[in-house]
Scaffold this active site. Sequence first.
Site, PDB file in Angstrom:
ATOM      1  N   CYS A  79       0.845  -1.196   0.000  1.00 41.77           N
ATOM      2  CA  CYS A  79       0.000   0.000   0.000  1.00 41.77           C
ATOM      3  C   CYS A  79       0.879   1.245   0.000  1.00 41.77           C
ATOM      4  CB  CYS A  79      -0.900  -0.014   1.230  1.00 41.77           C
ATOM      5  SG  CYS A  79      -1.809   1.519   1.501  1.00 41.77           S
TER       6      CYS A  79
ATOM      7  N   CYS B 156       1.376   4.581   3.455  1.00 46.09           N
ATOM      8  CA  CYS B 156       2.378   4.795   4.496  1.00 46.09           C
ATOM      9  C   CYS B 156       3.767   4.490   3.952  1.00 46.09           C
ATOM     10  CB  CYS B 156       2.105   3.901   5.704  1.00 46.09           C
ATOM     11  SG  CYS B 156       0.576   4.298   6.586  1.00 46.09           S
TER      12      CYS B 156
ATOM     13  N   CYS C 234      -7.130  -0.489   8.120  1.00 47.31           N
ATOM     14  CA  CYS C 234      -6.190   0.620   8.006  1.00 47.31           C
ATOM     15  C   CYS C 234      -5.901   1.141   9.407  1.00 47.31           C
ATOM     16  CB  CYS C 234      -6.743   1.735   7.133  1.00 47.31           C
ATOM     17  SG  CYS C 234      -5.619   3.155   7.000  1.00 47.31           S
TER      18      CYS C 234
ATOM     19  N   GLN D  52      -9.389  19.246   7.808  1.00 45.91           N
ATOM     20  CA  GLN D  52      -8.134  18.733   8.336  1.00 45.91           C
ATOM     21  C   GLN D  52      -8.293  17.232   8.555  1.00 45.91           C
ATOM     22  OE1 GLN D  52      -5.486  20.496   8.354  1.00 45.91           O
ATOM     23  NE2 GLN D  52      -6.349  22.546   8.127  1.00 45.91           N
TER      24      GLN D  52
ATOM     25  N   PHE E 209      -7.869  31.926   3.060  1.00 43.43           N
ATOM     26  CA  PHE E 209      -8.022  30.517   2.674  1.00 43.43           C
ATOM     27  C   PHE E 209      -8.778  29.806   3.803  1.00 43.43           C
ATOM     28  CE2 PHE E 209      -4.006  32.146   0.997  1.00 43.43           C
ATOM     29  CZ  PHE E 209      -4.123  31.885  -0.369  1.00 43.43           C
TER      30      PHE E 209
ATOM     31  N   GLU F 281     -12.298  33.182   1.224  1.00 38.83           N
ATOM     32  CA  GLU F 281     -12.140  31.842   0.645  1.00 38.83           C
ATOM     33  C   GLU F 281     -12.611  31.866  -0.809  1.00 38.83           C
ATOM     34  OE1 GLU F 281     -11.725  28.161  -0.496  1.00 38.83           O
ATOM     35  OE2 GLU F 281     -10.983  28.729   1.495  1.00 38.83           O
TER      36      GLU F 281
ATOM     37  N   ASP G  53      -3.979  29.687   5.657  1.00 41.57           N
ATOM     38  CA  ASP G  53      -3.770  28.238   5.551  1.00 41.57           C
ATOM     39  C   ASP G  53      -4.049  27.818   4.112  1.00 41.57           C
ATOM     40  OD1 ASP G  53      -3.503  25.539   5.913  1.00 41.57           O
ATOM     41  OD2 ASP G  53      -5.329  25.277   7.086  1.00 41.57           O
TER      42      ASP G  53
ATOM     43  N   CYS H 196       0.903  22.621   4.924  1.00 41.14           N
ATOM     44  CA  CYS H 196       1.240  21.193   4.852  1.00 41.14           C
ATOM     45  C   CYS H 196       2.432  20.972   3.933  1.00 41.14           C
ATOM     46  CB  CYS H 196       0.040  20.383   4.371  1.00 41.14           C
ATOM     47  SG  CYS H 196      -0.533  20.829   2.713  1.00 41.14           S
TER      48      CYS H 196
END
Length: 414
Positions: free
Chosen positions: A68, A71, A145, A244, A271, A291, A339, A365
């Site tokens: 997978c 990860c 998972c 999130q 944002f 936004e 963000d 991120c």
Amino acid sequence: MTERLTISELGAQGDGISHTPQGLVYVPFALPGEVVVAQVEKQRGRLVSIETPSPLRVEPVSPHFGTCGGCAVQHLATSAYAEWKREKVVRALRSRRLMAEVGPLLLCPPASRRRVTLTACRSGSGVQLGFNAAQSHRIVEIEQCPVALPEISAALPDLRLLAGLVAAGPRPFHLTVTATRTGLDIAADSRLPGEEMRRKAIDFVLAKGFARLSVGGEVLVEREKPVVLFGDVPVVPPPGGFLQATEHAEQVMADLVLSHLTECGHVADLFAGCGTFALRLARSVRVRAVEGNTAALAALDAAARHAQGLKPVTTQKRDLFYRPLTAKELSAFDGLVFDPPRAGAEAQCRQIAVSRVTRVVAVSCNPGTLARDLAILTEGGYRLVQVTPIDQFLWSPHVEVVALLEKRSASRLN
């Protein structure tokens, strides 16, 4: 060609890196200090065996790890994993000559992911549902998972059946599944099925108690409005809308934002999405939420209108990539949080840099684009007060970052 390699470091994507006379070779699932045998082709190595294992190697918790693509580093001990992710942020800042102290990684607990995007495909043998293999379009079917919330893992057999009902053909499509207070919210980006399959899908959703099903952007059935809480404010996100990934990380980020901005009088949330920060901030300060996504902004606005005890929340639809708020417009605010998506907020930061906003929170991120944006702000007179990496995307190469900034002195407006 099979080669015996010594792994010297861990790369940005979680691959082991070996320095050879021919150049760097990247070996997924190998760890620093290991001697491995790998099948090498064009600087990529497929791990064949481990001759000398690293003391940092641990047993992966998922039976699908290694096939997978969700990860990358389940096999790495927690302390080393945390330092690897923190170092990604340190290196990104250093590349822009930003020497701010980076705090320790705030870890994410397993089985906490509330939003997952699965890939589904109808084939001759039935319906496949799972995650793509690393660097591949091949679907790895999963039975469990360890990252996702238990209610999502438990629903995988039913989600596979549902995917078969909304699959309009053999082309792969995505099934975005969000765990909400009122049940699973499911959004498929496939084409709308025919009338008979549509009725079957609706009956299936009602029978299984899912909150909502949308296909191709159209809500097919809503048994109950899917509700998430931003602080104590209930919000109904749009189908497939951004949230999130974990409530745990969201709360950590929100606490940092609130601690830095709640003494301000008027705050801009740029944002803003569905109101992750805006609705929490509005408990103590006036907020302008900006936004570009119409559906997200409508969800935020509806939540603000129905909530009790909030300070005024105003909204503005605006594409901040092409039309950033100008320094003059920003003069109405003494605090600001932004963000943006992974591309960052370069154009907007150039306006913030020459504004008089005294307190800024940057959430990202992507450490690379964040470092670029922070460099713009510091060149404009802002001081980095605190940088906190947050492990929202467990065992993946991704890391969330919250940076707090203060203005050294009022800058001249352009």
